[in-house]
Design an enzyme around this catalytic site. Structure first.
Site, PDB file in Angstrom:
ATOM      1  N   ALA A   5     -53.765 -28.852  55.788  1.00  0.00           N
ATOM      2  CA  ALA A   5     -52.836 -29.096  55.971  1.00  0.00           C
ATOM      3  C   ALA A   5     -51.699 -29.778  57.660  1.00  0.00           C
ATOM      4  CB  ALA A   5     -51.696 -28.040  55.846  1.00  0.00           C
ATOM      5  N   GLU A   6     -51.886 -30.036  58.537  1.00  0.00           N
ATOM      6  CA  GLU A   6     -51.657 -29.675  59.588  1.00  0.00           C
ATOM      7  C   GLU A   6     -52.372 -30.843  61.282  1.00  0.00           C
ATOM      8  OE1 GLU A   6     -48.208 -27.890  62.275  1.00  0.00           O
ATOM      9  OE2 GLU A   6     -48.110 -26.787  61.022  1.00  0.00           O
ATOM     10  N   ALA A   7     -53.835 -29.751  60.384  1.00  0.00           N
ATOM     11  CA  ALA A   7     -54.336 -30.461  61.198  1.00  0.00           C
ATOM     12  C   ALA A   7     -55.285 -31.810  60.595  1.00  0.00           C
ATOM     13  CB  ALA A   7     -55.286 -29.525  61.913  1.00  0.00           C
ATOM     14  N   ASP A 117     -54.543 -16.754  57.387  1.00  0.00           N
ATOM     15  CA  ASP A 117     -54.462 -17.873  56.186  1.00  0.00           C
ATOM     16  C   ASP A 117     -55.822 -17.192  56.127  1.00  0.00           C
ATOM     17  OD1 ASP A 117     -54.046 -19.538  55.000  1.00  0.00           O
ATOM     18  OD2 ASP A 117     -54.675 -21.215  56.432  1.00  0.00           O
TER      19      ASP A 117
HETATM   20  N1  ATP Z   1     -65.828 -25.607  63.947  1.00  0.00           N
HETATM   21  C1  ATP Z   1     -65.866 -25.682  62.831  1.00  0.00           C
HETATM   22  N2  ATP Z   1     -66.537 -26.095  62.094  1.00  0.00           N
HETATM   23  C2  ATP Z   1     -67.710 -26.528  61.557  1.00  0.00           C
HETATM   24  N3  ATP Z   1     -66.201 -27.044  60.437  1.00  0.00           N
HETATM   25  C3  ATP Z   1     -64.979 -26.807  60.773  1.00  0.00           C
HETATM   26  C4  ATP Z   1     -64.288 -26.100  61.974  1.00  0.00           C
HETATM   27  N4  ATP Z   1     -63.581 -26.364  62.069  1.00  0.00           N
HETATM   28  C5  ATP Z   1     -62.828 -26.619  61.116  1.00  0.00           C
HETATM   29  N5  ATP Z   1     -64.491 -27.120  60.179  1.00  0.00           N
HETATM   30  C6  ATP Z   1     -63.569 -27.557  58.723  1.00  0.00           C
HETATM   31  O1  ATP Z   1     -62.262 -28.473  58.495  1.00  0.00           O
HETATM   32  C7  ATP Z   1     -61.692 -28.281  57.758  1.00  0.00           C
HETATM   33  C8  ATP Z   1     -59.862 -28.069  58.329  1.00  0.00           C
HETATM   34  O2  ATP Z   1     -60.226 -27.163  59.643  1.00  0.00           O
HETATM   35  P1  ATP Z   1     -58.780 -25.865  59.683  1.00  0.00           P
HETATM   36  O3  ATP Z   1     -59.008 -24.983  58.762  1.00  0.00           O
HETATM   37  O4  ATP Z   1     -59.272 -25.084  61.049  1.00  0.00           O
HETATM   38  O5  ATP Z   1     -57.983 -26.978  59.747  1.00  0.00           O
HETATM   39  P2  ATP Z   1     -56.680 -26.909  58.808  1.00  0.00           P
HETATM   40  O6  ATP Z   1     -56.580 -26.053  57.863  1.00  0.00           O
HETATM   41  O7  ATP Z   1     -56.809 -28.525  57.927  1.00  0.00           O
HETATM   42  O8  ATP Z   1     -55.359 -26.861  59.502  1.00  0.00           O
HETATM   43  P3  ATP Z   1     -54.110 -26.151  60.170  1.00  0.00           P
HETATM   44  O9  ATP Z   1     -53.973 -24.652  58.660  1.00  0.00           O
HETATM   45  O10 ATP Z   1     -54.291 -25.350  61.373  1.00  0.00           O
HETATM   46  O11 ATP Z   1     -52.846 -26.756  60.262  1.00  0.00           O
HETATM   47  C9  ATP Z   1     -62.255 -26.824  56.999  1.00  0.00           C
HETATM   48  O12 ATP Z   1     -61.950 -26.115  55.853  1.00  0.00           O
HETATM   49  C10 ATP Z   1     -63.471 -27.122  57.308  1.00  0.00           C
HETATM   50  O13 ATP Z   1     -64.085 -27.385  56.470  1.00  0.00           O
HETATM   51 MG    MG Z   2     -57.573 -24.087  56.609  1.00  0.00          MG
END
Ligand code: ATP
Ligand code: MG
Length: 200
Positions: A5-7, A117
């Protein structure tokens, strides 16, 4: 690389260990100084909440490094599948996994930490352990209201992603209530939140 979504998350290595770098890229629609400030605060917040959760005994990735200039967190890479996938592929394991989720969320909330979340995509099954990830929307010093909202989001995420697993979700909540100090207050709050959503 996965763009969420953001990262942006990238596999990497840190001192010979499998790592994952989560970066919060800039948003061009924000004023540059404000953008840098927001990304910086969110990065720090995420790392702090992850640390608090870990101190509360919840399995979360170890933080290896934080870069406030790049707004990135380097953390332990967790081997495993997302709980979303496990429940889709092996629904017969739902009860066992839901009990573990209930225990993890109860530990988190008992330490006044909110995740922000709570979806099954933000949980990884590592061997037989539930690991919580993605604390970017989390908060410390959580009030009963924050806790109620966290649970309501979990309930909604669960019912939309896992149709047919309502009984397992019931076990999750049962386990949760049996591990928190004042289950009645939480139940009342959750009913309140549901009624509020229904009538507004
Ligand atoms: N420490 C970790 N080890 C393994 N896989 C990870 C880890 N952190 C994140 N992931 C993988 O990366 C995906 C995206 O990471 P994360 O959920 O932290 O971010 P996001 O939902 O994109 O970001 P945000 O909600 O902060 O904007 C996760 O769904 C998972 O599949
Ligand atoms: Mg996530």
């Amino acid at each position: 690389m996965i763009q969420g979504a953001e990262a942006i998350v990238d596999r990497s290595e840190f001192l010979g260990r499998k790592a994952l770098v989560k970066t919060r890229p800039g948003k061009s629609y924000r004023l540059p100084e404000i953008d840098a400030h927001i990304r910086n605060i969110r990065t720090r917040n995420e790392a702090r909440i992850m640390r608090d959760a870990r101190n509360a005994g919840v399995r979360t990735p170890c933080i290896y490094d934080i870069d406030l200039k790049e707004c990135s967190i380097t953390m332990e890479y967790i081997e495993g599948r997302s709980i979303k996938d496990v429940l889709d592929e092996e629904p017969e394991r739902a009860d066992e996994i839901c009990v573990k989720i209930g225990e993890a969320v109860a530990k988190l909330h008992s330490a006044k930490v909110c995740h922000g979340d709570l979806t099954t995509s933000n949980m990884i099954l590592e061997d037989d352990q539930v690991c919580l990830i993605d604390f970017s929307m989390g908060c410390a010093n959580a009030e009963l209201e924050d806790i109620g909202v966290d649970l309501r989001l979990l309930e909604r995420a669960f019912s939309s992603a896992h149709v047919g697993l309502e009984d397992s979700f019931g076990k999750l909540m049962e386990t949760y209530y049996s591990h928190v100090s004042d289950p009645k207050a939480v139940k009342r709050k959750l009913t309140d939140i549901k009624n509020r959503c229904r009538y507004t």
